[in-house]
Every structure is written in C-alpha cells, then in structure tokens.
Design an enzyme around this catalytic site. Structure first.
Site, mmCIF file in Angstrom:
data_model
loop_
_atom_site.group_PDB
_atom_site.id
_atom_site.type_symbol
_atom_site.label_atom_id
_atom_site.label_comp_id
_atom_site.label_asym_id
_atom_site.label_seq_id
_atom_site.Cartn_x
_atom_site.Cartn_y
_atom_site.Cartn_z
ATOM 1 N N ARG A 1 0.926 -1.092 0.209
ATOM 2 C CA ARG A 1 -0.214 -0.275 0.080
ATOM 3 C C ARG A 1 0.374 0.286 0.031
ATOM 4 N NH1 ARG A 1 -3.451 1.705 -2.524
ATOM 5 N NH2 ARG A 1 -4.152 -0.488 -2.120
ATOM 6 N N LYS B 1 3.115 23.806 -1.447
ATOM 7 C CA LYS B 1 1.721 23.747 -1.137
ATOM 8 C C LYS B 1 1.336 22.336 -1.776
ATOM 9 C CE LYS B 1 -0.352 28.311 -2.921
ATOM 10 N NZ LYS B 1 -0.634 28.593 -4.128
ATOM 11 N N LYS C 1 6.988 37.539 1.209
ATOM 12 C CA LYS C 1 5.229 38.021 0.903
ATOM 13 C C LYS C 1 4.706 39.063 0.794
ATOM 14 C CE LYS C 1 4.078 34.280 -1.473
ATOM 15 N NZ LYS C 1 3.207 33.182 -1.744
ATOM 16 N N GLU D 1 8.540 39.647 -3.052
ATOM 17 C CA GLU D 1 6.742 39.320 -3.712
ATOM 18 C C GLU D 1 6.594 40.838 -4.012
ATOM 19 O OE1 GLU D 1 2.065 38.699 -2.918
ATOM 20 O OE2 GLU D 1 3.545 37.080 -2.944
ATOM 21 N N ASP E 1 3.989 39.220 -9.040
ATOM 22 C CA ASP E 1 3.361 37.978 -8.734
ATOM 23 C C ASP E 1 1.324 38.921 -8.499
ATOM 24 O OD1 ASP E 1 1.784 35.933 -7.314
ATOM 25 O OD2 ASP E 1 1.320 36.743 -5.615
#
Length: 285
Positions: free
Chosen positions: A102, A137, A169, A202, A224
């Site tokens: 698995r 992410k 950011k 950013e 961005d």
C-alpha cells in the site's frame, strides 16, 4: 533546496512513519493466512498513461520492509508509460510484499500524477528559457516525495521549506511596514544570525518592483498576479539585476504567454495540489 543528505533523511522519515501508520503491530490479514516462509512474486502494473515516478522510492520501501525482497526493473523514473506496461517485478517473502504494497502504490500513484502534470507544463515551455517551479503547496508529511516527483517530471524545485530560503511575501511586507523595511530587517537578521540565505521578494505592482530594485542583494523578484503587459514591463525594468519569477493562478492556457514575457521561472502550486493519481496496481503473479 536542502542538501541531498537532508533530503534522504526526509525520505527515510516518510517511510518509517508510513509503515508505522499502516502496519502497526502487524499485518494480521497476511499473518492469518500466509505462511511465514512463503515466497511470492508480484508485478507493478500500469493501468493509465503518463510519466512513471516513484520507482526508486519503491526500492527503498521494499528494502526497509525486508532486505530479502528483490526488484527487477523494466521502466525507470521519468519514462512514459501506457496502460498494460509492467514497471517492475518484486520477489521474496509474500508477507513482506503485502506489508509494503500500500505504501508503494500510494506513493507511486501520486508521484506519477505529479510527474505527468509537470512534464505537461515543461512541454508547454519548450523553446523558451523559462523553467517551471513547484511551491510549498504540498501534502503535509510527504513534501519530499512530491518535490522529488516534480524533478522526475522535468521541473525545478523551489525552496523546500521555511528554513532554507527567505521569501518576503505580501503579508511579511505589510506586517513589517513596507517593502524597504522588510528587506532591511531581513538583511539585518541574516547578519545577526550569521545565516547565508537567498532572498526572494514578492511585488504586487511596478512601484514595488522599483522599490525592491533600490536595494542590492535580492536573488529573485516574485512578479505576483501581474497581467501579461505588466509582466513584460516588470521584466524590462528588472533587466539583469536579479532573477524573475511569475506566479498567481497560472495554468496550462496561460503558462506559455507568461514565459514569452521573458521571466526566468514560473511557479505553480497546481503541480502538487491539483492532480489525480495515476492508476497502478501490484498484482501477484
């Protein structure tokens, strides 16, 4: 990115924790009906089309579970596969094959999906100088696997985590009191703590890009959520002062146009957070 040694440690931790989670005090289904000395053989069967990834990881899992397990590989990581292909055979104690099954499938199915999507993005960028980057992410606990899959698919890894690169950011900038203050405080922090980390900043508009350029030592500017026209203006403004990266909702339909604006990198969280697992199975033979 982190060192190879640290990356290998991350992989070992993933395997240890996954086996702990899945096996616990024993695979009682196998223990109940399969003799301890039974020897078996199984094949990794592809039931989909795409780029295979996780073969080397599977070898590590089998070795961790039982060093007696032997793998014969026919298709290596990064190669195209189609429905019906056999990637490898594994042979040895039947209980051990089932114990590892698995984890091997879960990892390879997801890694192959990520590698397949990454390869699609890489192909869309062919003929440009732009490289595709992943992001943070990722699925908690298996980031190393997902970033490994991006590399297998032909992409590049962004920073691994919060500790191996500085990335200022919008929230950092707002909390710090503006672009210039955020950069100044960051440089002072790196000096005070004797750290050598690259700095990415950013920018939300062309004015912020100009403000960033007023200071030295910036590794890359994150352009961005800019439209195509402003991205071209940003690239021209930055010139060769530092590297450029576009991000923000870039997909298969828009990635080529952003690349043609001249950015060095395009980052996409979709490489890891929006994929459908490749259909694979481990079948006894």
């Amino acid at each position: 990115m982190i060192s190879q040694e640290q990356f290998d440690t991350e992989i070992e931790l993933i395997i240890t924790n996954a086996i702990r989670e899945d096996v616990g005090d024993g695979d009682h289904s196998s223990l109940a009906c399969i003799p301890a000395d039974a020897i078996g053989k199984a094949k990794l069967l592809v039931k989909d089309n795409g780029i295979i990834a996780g073969v080397e990881f599977a070898k590590k899992v089998f070795k961790y579970v039982d060093k007696q397990l032997k793998i014969k590989t026919f298709i290596n990581d990064g190669h195209s596969v189609k429905n019906g292909d056999i990637v490898f055979y594994v042979e040895g104690p039947s209980q051990s094959i089932l114990k590892a099954e698995r984890l091997v499938l879960n990892a390879m199915q997801r890694m192959s999906a990520i590698a397949t999507k990454t390869r699609k993005f890489v192909d869309l960028l062919e003929g440009t100088d732009t490289k595709i980057l992943d992001t943070r992410k990722t699925t908690p606990g298996i980031r190393a696997l997902e970033k490994w899959a991006v590399k297998i698919g032909g992409g590049e890894n962004h920073r691994f985590a919060l500790y191996d690169m500085i990335m200022l950011k919008d929230n950092h900038i707002d909390f710090a009191g503006g672009v210039t203050k955020a950069i100044e405080k960051t440089k002072q922090y790196l000096q005070d703590t004797n750290r050598d980390l690259k700095i990415i900043v950013e920018a939300r508009n062309l004015d912020e890009i100009q403000e960033i350029l007023n200071t030295d030592g910036i590794y890359r500017i994150l352009i961005d959520n800019f439209n195509f026209e402003d991205t071209r203006k940003a690239v021209k403004l930055i010139g060769d002062k530092c590297l450029t990266e576009s991000s923000g909702g870039i997909n298969e339909k828009t990635i080529r146009q952003y690349a043609e604006c001249g950015v060095d990198f395009i980052s996409s969280g979709a490489l890891t957070h929006s994929v459908y697992n490749m259909d694979l199975s481990l079948k006894a033979v």
